[in-house]
Design a protein around this motif. Sequence first.
Motif, PDB file in Angstrom:
ATOM      1  N   LEU A 281       0.754  -1.308   0.009  1.00 32.02           N
ATOM      2  CA  LEU A 281      -0.052   0.237   0.038  1.00 32.02           C
ATOM      3  C   LEU A 281       0.830   1.272  -0.073  1.00 32.02           C
ATOM      4  O   LEU A 281       0.467   2.294  -0.750  1.00 32.02           O
ATOM      5  N   ALA A 282       1.852   1.127   0.778  1.00 26.42           N
ATOM      6  CA  ALA A 282       2.960   2.379   0.609  1.00 26.42           C
ATOM      7  C   ALA A 282       3.603   2.599  -0.536  1.00 26.42           C
ATOM      8  O   ALA A 282       3.582   3.776  -1.035  1.00 26.42           O
ATOM      9  N   ALA A 283       3.866   1.354  -1.195  1.00 27.27           N
ATOM     10  CA  ALA A 283       4.542   1.696  -2.524  1.00 27.27           C
ATOM     11  C   ALA A 283       3.474   2.275  -3.805  1.00 27.27           C
ATOM     12  O   ALA A 283       3.683   3.117  -4.391  1.00 27.27           O
ATOM     13  N   LYS A 284       2.190   2.044  -3.560  1.00 25.08           N
ATOM     14  CA  LYS A 284       1.166   2.589  -4.362  1.00 25.08           C
ATOM     15  C   LYS A 284       0.856   3.943  -4.014  1.00 25.08           C
ATOM     16  O   LYS A 284       1.009   4.927  -4.583  1.00 25.08           O
ATOM     17  N   ALA A 285       1.050   4.438  -2.523  1.00 23.27           N
ATOM     18  CA  ALA A 285       0.865   5.747  -2.180  1.00 23.27           C
ATOM     19  C   ALA A 285       1.999   6.658  -2.534  1.00 23.27           C
ATOM     20  O   ALA A 285       1.750   7.712  -2.641  1.00 23.27           O
ATOM     21  N   VAL A 286       3.134   6.315  -2.736  1.00 23.14           N
ATOM     22  CA  VAL A 286       4.337   6.848  -3.371  1.00 23.14           C
ATOM     23  C   VAL A 286       3.810   7.754  -4.645  1.00 23.14           C
ATOM     24  O   VAL A 286       3.882   9.060  -4.697  1.00 23.14           O
ATOM     25  N   ALA A 287       3.433   6.697  -5.418  1.00 21.06           N
ATOM     26  CA  ALA A 287       2.779   7.267  -6.733  1.00 21.06           C
ATOM     27  C   ALA A 287       1.631   8.223  -6.631  1.00 21.06           C
ATOM     28  O   ALA A 287       1.546   9.282  -7.178  1.00 21.06           O
ATOM     29  N   GLY A 288       0.912   7.961  -5.693  1.00 18.32           N
ATOM     30  CA  GLY A 288      -0.294   8.868  -5.493  1.00 18.32           C
ATOM     31  C   GLY A 288       0.315  10.149  -4.753  1.00 18.32           C
ATOM     32  O   GLY A 288      -0.228  11.259  -5.119  1.00 18.32           O
ATOM     33  N   LEU A 289       1.146  10.400  -3.974  1.00 24.07           N
ATOM     34  CA  LEU A 289       1.678  11.296  -3.419  1.00 24.07           C
ATOM     35  C   LEU A 289       2.354  12.356  -4.435  1.00 24.07           C
ATOM     36  O   LEU A 289       2.112  13.784  -4.259  1.00 24.07           O
ATOM     37  N   TRP A 290       3.104  11.925  -5.332  1.00 18.99           N
ATOM     38  CA  TRP A 290       3.718  12.542  -6.154  1.00 18.99           C
ATOM     39  C   TRP A 290       3.056  12.891  -7.586  1.00 18.99           C
ATOM     40  O   TRP A 290       3.553  13.491  -8.383  1.00 18.99           O
ATOM     41  N   ARG A 365      14.363   9.359 -14.765  1.00 13.77           N
ATOM     42  CA  ARG A 365      13.601   9.718 -13.349  1.00 13.77           C
ATOM     43  C   ARG A 365      12.611   8.455 -13.027  1.00 13.77           C
ATOM     44  O   ARG A 365      11.471   8.872 -13.473  1.00 13.77           O
ATOM     45  N   VAL A 366      12.964   7.439 -12.804  1.00 11.11           N
ATOM     46  CA  VAL A 366      12.367   6.339 -12.367  1.00 11.11           C
ATOM     47  C   VAL A 366      12.571   5.923 -11.125  1.00 11.11           C
ATOM     48  O   VAL A 366      13.719   5.752 -10.679  1.00 11.11           O
ATOM     49  N   PHE A 367      11.466   6.159 -10.211  1.00 16.36           N
ATOM     50  CA  PHE A 367      11.812   6.002  -8.598  1.00 16.36           C
ATOM     51  C   PHE A 367      11.340   4.512  -8.441  1.00 16.36           C
ATOM     52  O   PHE A 367      10.071   4.030  -8.295  1.00 16.36           O
ATOM     53  N   LEU A 368      12.322   3.659  -7.961  1.00 16.42           N
ATOM     54  CA  LEU A 368      12.302   2.248  -7.705  1.00 16.42           C
ATOM     55  C   LEU A 368      11.481   2.164  -6.176  1.00 16.42           C
ATOM     56  O   LEU A 368      12.338   2.607  -5.248  1.00 16.42           O
ATOM     57  N   VAL A 369      10.375   1.357  -5.968  1.00 18.25           N
ATOM     58  CA  VAL A 369      10.003   1.111  -4.683  1.00 18.25           C
ATOM     59  C   VAL A 369       9.840  -0.538  -4.658  1.00 18.25           C
ATOM     60  O   VAL A 369       9.065  -1.011  -5.529  1.00 18.25           O
ATOM     61  N   ALA A 370      10.922  -1.179  -4.233  1.00 23.21           N
ATOM     62  CA  ALA A 370      10.778  -2.609  -3.796  1.00 23.21           C
ATOM     63  C   ALA A 370      10.551  -3.024  -2.467  1.00 23.21           C
ATOM     64  O   ALA A 370      10.662  -2.351  -1.503  1.00 23.21           O
ATOM     65  N   THR A 371       9.480  -4.189  -2.567  1.00 24.71           N
ATOM     66  CA  THR A 371       9.328  -4.643  -1.196  1.00 24.71           C
ATOM     67  C   THR A 371       9.483  -6.082  -1.019  1.00 24.71           C
ATOM     68  O   THR A 371       9.900  -6.885  -2.039  1.00 24.71           O
ATOM     69  N   SER A 372       9.932  -6.355   0.367  1.00 29.17           N
ATOM     70  CA  SER A 372      10.598  -7.702   0.602  1.00 29.17           C
ATOM     71  C   SER A 372      10.143  -8.164   1.985  1.00 29.17           C
ATOM     72  O   SER A 372       9.896  -7.462   2.951  1.00 29.17           O
ATOM     73  N   ASN A 373       9.368  -9.512   2.110  1.00 31.37           N
ATOM     74  CA  ASN A 373       9.227 -10.063   3.233  1.00 31.37           C
ATOM     75  C   ASN A 373      10.444 -10.852   3.878  1.00 31.37           C
ATOM     76  O   ASN A 373      10.142 -11.319   5.328  1.00 31.37           O
ATOM     77  N   ASP A 374      11.203 -11.266   3.074  1.00 34.16           N
ATOM     78  CA  ASP A 374      12.295 -12.045   3.855  1.00 34.16           C
ATOM     79  C   ASP A 374      13.675 -11.524   3.279  1.00 34.16           C
ATOM     80  O   ASP A 374      14.164 -11.925   2.421  1.00 34.16           O
ATOM     81  N   VAL A 375      14.207 -10.505   3.988  1.00 33.20           N
ATOM     82  CA  VAL A 375      15.207  -9.636   3.400  1.00 33.20           C
ATOM     83  C   VAL A 375      16.515 -10.524   3.506  1.00 33.20           C
ATOM     84  O   VAL A 375      17.526 -10.199   2.847  1.00 33.20           O
ATOM     85  N   THR A 376      16.540 -11.533   4.156  1.00 33.48           N
ATOM     86  CA  THR A 376      17.778 -12.557   4.269  1.00 33.48           C
ATOM     87  C   THR A 376      18.041 -13.237   3.106  1.00 33.48           C
ATOM     88  O   THR A 376      19.344 -13.378   2.956  1.00 33.48           O
ATOM     89  N   GLN A 377      17.024 -13.471   2.278  1.00 33.70           N
ATOM     90  CA  GLN A 377      17.426 -13.896   0.903  1.00 33.70           C
ATOM     91  C   GLN A 377      17.734 -13.071  -0.115  1.00 33.70           C
ATOM     92  O   GLN A 377      18.341 -13.268  -1.175  1.00 33.70           O
ATOM     93  N   LEU A 378      17.887 -11.678   0.221  1.00 37.52           N
ATOM     94  CA  LEU A 378      18.370 -10.575  -0.804  1.00 37.52           C
ATOM     95  C   LEU A 378      19.961 -10.496  -0.625  1.00 37.52           C
ATOM     96  O   LEU A 378      20.511 -10.675   0.324  1.00 37.52           O
ATOM     97  N   PRO A 379      20.569 -10.540  -1.708  1.00 38.15           N
ATOM     98  CA  PRO A 379      22.061 -10.461  -2.183  1.00 38.15           C
ATOM     99  C   PRO A 379      22.301  -9.035  -1.500  1.00 38.15           C
ATOM    100  O   PRO A 379      21.824  -7.901  -1.734  1.00 38.15           O
TER     101      PRO A 379
END
Length: 493
Positions: A281-290, A365-379
């Motif tokens: 929801l926060a990722a969607k809200a970034v686009a809505g805010l801007w 000007r592409v603003f990246l919003v990535a979400t993760s539930n298990d950050v330990t799997q991310l490099p």
Amino acid sequence: MKNDIHDLALVLDSRVRLVVIESWEEQRVLQTIGTLAVRRAQTWYTWNHIDGLSRLGFGADMDAEQDTRDAETALEQIRRAGEPALYVFCDVHPFLDSPRIVRLIKMLAMATEKVAPTLVLVSHSVPLPPELSRLAARISLSMPSDEQLAAIVREEATRWSEQNRGERVRTDNQTLQQVVRNLRGTTHEEARRLARKLIVDDGAITQEDLPTLNKAKFELLDMQGVLSYEQDTAHFADVGGLSQLKRWLSEREHAFNGDPSLKDTPRGVLLVGVQGAGKSLAAKAVAGLWGLPLLRLDVAGLYNKYIGETEKNLRDALQLADALEPCVLWIDEIEKGLAPEGGDQGVSRRLLGTLLTWMAERRSRVFLVATSNDVTQLPPELIRKGRIDELFFVDLPSAQVRADIFHIHLAKRELAVEQFDLAALAQASDGFSGAEIEQAVVSAVYSAAAGEQAVGNGHVLKALSETSPLSVVMAEKLDALRAWANERAVRAD
């Protein structure tokens, strides 16, 4: 157009005999070439499969007895004439699978004489065969600047006003600026059509028109596939808590929208945390805010059984996102696409390499919003500063935030919020995520409807008591995640 004419003149002065111009604006290309030819008093011809060769400007006609609608015949006639003219071939690319046509173009391109014909191939896309690619020079028409886009919108507003007895188009300066920003990446004619669509319906350009504009631009650029356009972007009023993230984004909105005094543009954030806590929801809200279009990248949709196709899908998706700038690119549960698995033959590592290169080197000007539930799997290389601006941890909501979330979801269902004890509901929902609170409200509505009753505090409390929140079911994993984020991430709330 001055810059386009200058660039084309430089290429011709270098005595390159084969020029490729890829553009959706054929008429504008022809106008640019014609202006340059007139300045140089140079003969130029156009060719297409319907009309054949047509002379424009100065000079003698070609042999009229031959039917030059056939590309091979036209090229052979040009080769034999040897006239130092410009020959503009429109949409010849479907015929480049003919060995004879390719050879004729190659012979013209390899001409070493000081005076020789010059071929200009024009279409929306001109994929050259390998034997021609190194002999050609490619140029692109410049895209309209912000000033030109604003002028196009004003011209369409003036045209509408003239057609409607002098009535003025209703708008405001902030909305106009957002329209101009969202028109970036379109051609002059595309921008004109989109601006006309905004105005012609009701004679106004308002905030409500922006999603329509963004969707139309998305469809215009043909981005269907692993990228999807999110029509419904949330407002931050619909997101409970996350005060730190909201403040951080508000401080960077002006910089992202093109403050000329700032050389560095915000690049993106990674949101990690508990499932259902509001990351998506926060990722969607970034686009809505801007006030920006939101693109969602489906990581699972990238994978293809053929070697190399998966990485190509990602490159194409990122290239298309660049074309839609300014925008927000949302990659949900990013670890599911980049975490290596035993049988993927290194695909996830190649995907990661492609994404990392784009994150580090992009100028769009592409603003990246990535979400993760298990950050330990991310490099680790994915989450270092420089590729993202900040790493935020989204925890379970506090009591005050839970009360706000109840208020949001009760009001969304048109329930009388003042008749509910929000403090009691917040206390009873300790350990619940925002998604779990919403489902408790939904369950209460269903229960009350089944009993033909008005929804009250008791219905919500009963729904809460019958729910085992994720914080209880997966308490150990949640504790480990909090311990990891304690000194590595910024709290979003």
